[in-house]
Write a protein that holds these residues in place. Structure first.
Motif, PDB file in Angstrom:
ATOM      1  N   TYR A  17       0.839  -1.204   0.000  1.00  0.00           N
ATOM      2  CA  TYR A  17       0.000   0.000   0.000  1.00  0.00           C
ATOM      3  C   TYR A  17       0.873   1.253   0.000  1.00  0.00           C
ATOM      4  O   TYR A  17       0.663   2.175  -0.800  1.00  0.00           O
ATOM      5  CB  TYR A  17      -0.931  -0.008   1.213  1.00  0.00           C
ATOM      6  CG  TYR A  17      -1.568   1.328   1.493  1.00  0.00           C
ATOM      7  CD1 TYR A  17      -2.544   1.844   0.650  1.00  0.00           C
ATOM      8  CD2 TYR A  17      -1.174   2.090   2.592  1.00  0.00           C
ATOM      9  CE1 TYR A  17      -3.121   3.084   0.900  1.00  0.00           C
ATOM     10  CE2 TYR A  17      -1.754   3.314   2.854  1.00  0.00           C
ATOM     11  CZ  TYR A  17      -2.718   3.817   2.002  1.00  0.00           C
ATOM     12  OH  TYR A  17      -3.275   5.049   2.247  1.00  0.00           O
ATOM     13  N   ALA A  27      -3.889  10.450  -6.627  1.00  0.00           N
ATOM     14  CA  ALA A  27      -4.705   9.255  -6.391  1.00  0.00           C
ATOM     15  C   ALA A  27      -5.438   9.399  -5.069  1.00  0.00           C
ATOM     16  O   ALA A  27      -4.946   9.002  -4.020  1.00  0.00           O
ATOM     17  CB  ALA A  27      -3.826   8.013  -6.390  1.00  0.00           C
ATOM     18  N   GLY A  28      -6.638   9.971  -5.099  1.00  0.00           N
ATOM     19  CA  GLY A  28      -7.414  10.144  -3.883  1.00  0.00           C
ATOM     20  C   GLY A  28      -8.017   8.844  -3.378  1.00  0.00           C
ATOM     21  O   GLY A  28      -8.408   8.747  -2.230  1.00  0.00           O
ATOM     22  N   ALA A  29      -8.093   7.846  -4.255  1.00  0.00           N
ATOM     23  CA  ALA A  29      -8.755   6.588  -3.901  1.00  0.00           C
ATOM     24  C   ALA A  29      -7.825   5.402  -4.136  1.00  0.00           C
ATOM     25  O   ALA A  29      -7.186   5.297  -5.175  1.00  0.00           O
ATOM     26  CB  ALA A  29     -10.011   6.407  -4.751  1.00  0.00           C
ATOM     27  N   ALA A  30      -7.758   4.512  -3.149  1.00  0.00           N
ATOM     28  CA  ALA A  30      -6.971   3.291  -3.278  1.00  0.00           C
ATOM     29  C   ALA A  30      -7.832   2.116  -2.837  1.00  0.00           C
ATOM     30  O   ALA A  30      -8.449   2.167  -1.761  1.00  0.00           O
ATOM     31  CB  ALA A  30      -5.718   3.379  -2.406  1.00  0.00           C
TER      32      ALA A  30
ATOM     33  N   GLY C  35      -9.219   6.527   1.348  1.00  0.00           N
ATOM     34  CA  GLY C  35      -9.393   7.811   0.680  1.00  0.00           C
ATOM     35  C   GLY C  35      -8.399   8.809   1.235  1.00  0.00           C
ATOM     36  O   GLY C  35      -8.170   8.843   2.445  1.00  0.00           O
ATOM     37  N   ARG C  36      -7.762   9.596   0.362  1.00  0.00           N
ATOM     38  CA  ARG C  36      -6.739  10.556   0.772  1.00  0.00           C
ATOM     39  C   ARG C  36      -7.025  11.940   0.218  1.00  0.00           C
ATOM     40  O   ARG C  36      -7.748  12.074  -0.765  1.00  0.00           O
ATOM     41  CB  ARG C  36      -5.358  10.086   0.292  1.00  0.00           C
ATOM     42  CG  ARG C  36      -4.901   8.775   0.901  1.00  0.00           C
ATOM     43  CD  ARG C  36      -3.837   8.117   0.031  1.00  0.00           C
ATOM     44  NE  ARG C  36      -2.659   8.943  -0.091  1.00  0.00           N
ATOM     45  CZ  ARG C  36      -2.054   9.228  -1.250  1.00  0.00           C
ATOM     46  NH1 ARG C  36      -2.535   8.773  -2.384  1.00  0.00           N
ATOM     47  NH2 ARG C  36      -0.985   9.974  -1.261  1.00  0.00           N
ATOM     48  N   GLN C  92      -4.241  10.593   4.751  1.00  0.00           N
ATOM     49  CA  GLN C  92      -5.351   9.645   4.728  1.00  0.00           C
ATOM     50  C   GLN C  92      -6.575  10.247   5.412  1.00  0.00           C
ATOM     51  O   GLN C  92      -6.463  10.844   6.478  1.00  0.00           O
ATOM     52  CB  GLN C  92      -4.953   8.352   5.429  1.00  0.00           C
ATOM     53  CG  GLN C  92      -3.730   7.714   4.786  1.00  0.00           C
ATOM     54  CD  GLN C  92      -3.287   6.420   5.439  1.00  0.00           C
ATOM     55  OE1 GLN C  92      -2.981   5.472   4.754  1.00  0.00           O
ATOM     56  NE2 GLN C  92      -3.266   6.375   6.753  1.00  0.00           N
ATOM     57  N   ILE C  93      -7.748  10.078   4.794  1.00  0.00           N
ATOM     58  CA  ILE C  93      -9.006  10.588   5.350  1.00  0.00           C
ATOM     59  C   ILE C  93      -9.853   9.453   5.912  1.00  0.00           C
ATOM     60  O   ILE C  93     -10.373   9.540   7.013  1.00  0.00           O
ATOM     61  CB  ILE C  93      -9.850  11.315   4.264  1.00  0.00           C
ATOM     62  CG1 ILE C  93      -9.074  12.447   3.606  1.00  0.00           C
ATOM     63  CG2 ILE C  93     -11.153  11.834   4.876  1.00  0.00           C
ATOM     64  CD1 ILE C  93      -9.771  13.024   2.367  1.00  0.00           C
TER      65      ILE C  93
ATOM     66  N   GLY D  82     -15.656  11.316   3.402  1.00  0.00           N
ATOM     67  CA  GLY D  82     -15.100  10.177   2.645  1.00  0.00           C
ATOM     68  C   GLY D  82     -13.872  10.523   1.870  1.00  0.00           C
ATOM     69  O   GLY D  82     -13.476  11.669   1.786  1.00  0.00           O
TER      70      GLY D  82
END
Lengths: 149, 82, 149, 82
Positions: A17, A27-30, C35-36, C92-93, D82
């Motif tokens: 990760y 990349a806001g989403a993983a 989500g970041r 990280q969110i 989110g």
């Protein structure tokens, strides 16, 4: 980092990760998937697996699946690791990670890669169970999952 | 020559991991399989299965795919990785 | 381990994964979302976020969303972490993890939880951008994603 | 009394974080909002928005939801976590 790895050794999810998001603030989403050897399969008590593959074609087919995912969704980075050889109960078998600016794309890409891997990549599982060894049968549900895309 | 590989339970069932076949007169995978079954009639219950996956030079193909001398062909049970 | 956490401090994805699978050999499939804070959002250059929430209702709504996921899919374990307060670029969110005997269930549960969290859990983002601070607008695409389920 | 909370940009727009309202004669959220708008006509552009989310005692509800003395009511902009 190579996108594809077929290996006997285990992998570290936290490290994978970290490598996938390192230095990438777009990349806001993983999304990550990890598959492990589970204790029960179709009612059988499983104690371990042997994972056979087709060396060369395995890597080629995984690379092809990753390429298809990239053509369908705006993916930043992808990582696919699949282990081969002897695996004990609870051990990690497969890792798929995908990052994207968009949550839906990351989810879709990771699930697509798993569905295609399950039906197109040349790996075969032989289970060790309480009543001996047997080759795992392919599932219709995996074919149906792959046909969604 | 064509190199033919068998994997997993198919290899166990045939008791054979690979064979070399003279490519002469063999145009596609269907003809290659017919040739193998002529030489090994007892392979029919296994090599005759419609569910088998076929690869030529490590790419999945259909039974009508052309084969040439030097090709690497694989007959494989449905895959079960992941 | 609590299923739900709303916190200012960061989380460790590797440690969360390890806790989710620890001692559970029935969960063959594990799916994670992270989500970041990303650098670009709707064309704006983002340098940080402030995350406001409705203390009390936040935890309650996340627990309700997790409960709905468990009623829909055969989930072994779930973990949802959402941070609040000041967050810098790349931080990280949110973390959502779900384990299941079945791959499709783990994917669906994780995506469902994210889609519902995005439209029902009382969090609000205020962006710091090169041209000042602004409250993030809700997206129609998030509403559409939540309406799929 | 009913405790009414405002969040995020709505709080900024109203310049108000919470108010206490006498519950007498107020049966549901629609009437509560009408009461607030009578006292603060300048809140109409913000508190009148159809897109607002509504909660009673920390559960999302609709505008016709009953309110009682002692309830905690929240008016919230669409959420963006989110």
């Amino acid at each position: 980092m190579n996108e594809i790895a077929v290996q006997t050794q285990d992998f570290d999810v936290g490290a994978e990760y970290a490598a996938l998001i390192s230095g990438d603030t777009d990349a806001g989403a993983a999304v990550f998937f990890v598959g492990r050897v589970r204790a029960r399969n179709d009612g059988r008590e499983v104690t371990g697996l042997h994972l056979e593959h087709y060396p060369g074609m395995t890597e080629k087919s995984l690379q092809d699946i990753v390429q298809q995912a990239k053509e369908r969704w705006p993916i930043e980075r992808v990582r696919v690791i699949h282990r081969v050889g002897a695996l004990r109960l609870g051990e990690q078998i497969v890792f798929v990670g995908a990052t994207s600016p968009h949550r839906a794309a990351a989810f879709s890409a990771a699930e697509f890669i798993m569905d295609y891997l399950k039906t197109r990549a040349p790996f075969w599982k032989k289970e060790q169970t309480s009543s001996g060894e047997l080759w795992v049968e392919a599932r219709d549900t995996d074919q149906q999952s792959a046909q969604r895309w | 020559m064509i190199t033919v590989l068998f994997f997993a339970q198919l290899r166990d069932q045939l008791g054979c991991e690979s064979v070399s076949v003279n490519a002469e007169g063999i145009r596609n995978l269907a003809e290659l399989r017919a040739h193998l079954l002529e030489e090994h009639p007892d392979w029919q219950p296994y090599l005759g299965l419609e569910s088998l996956l076929l690869a030529v030079n490590q790419t999945l193909v259909k039974l009508d795919h052309v084969v040439n001398s030097g090709d690497e062909v694989a007959f494989m049970p449905p895959v079960t990785g992941g």
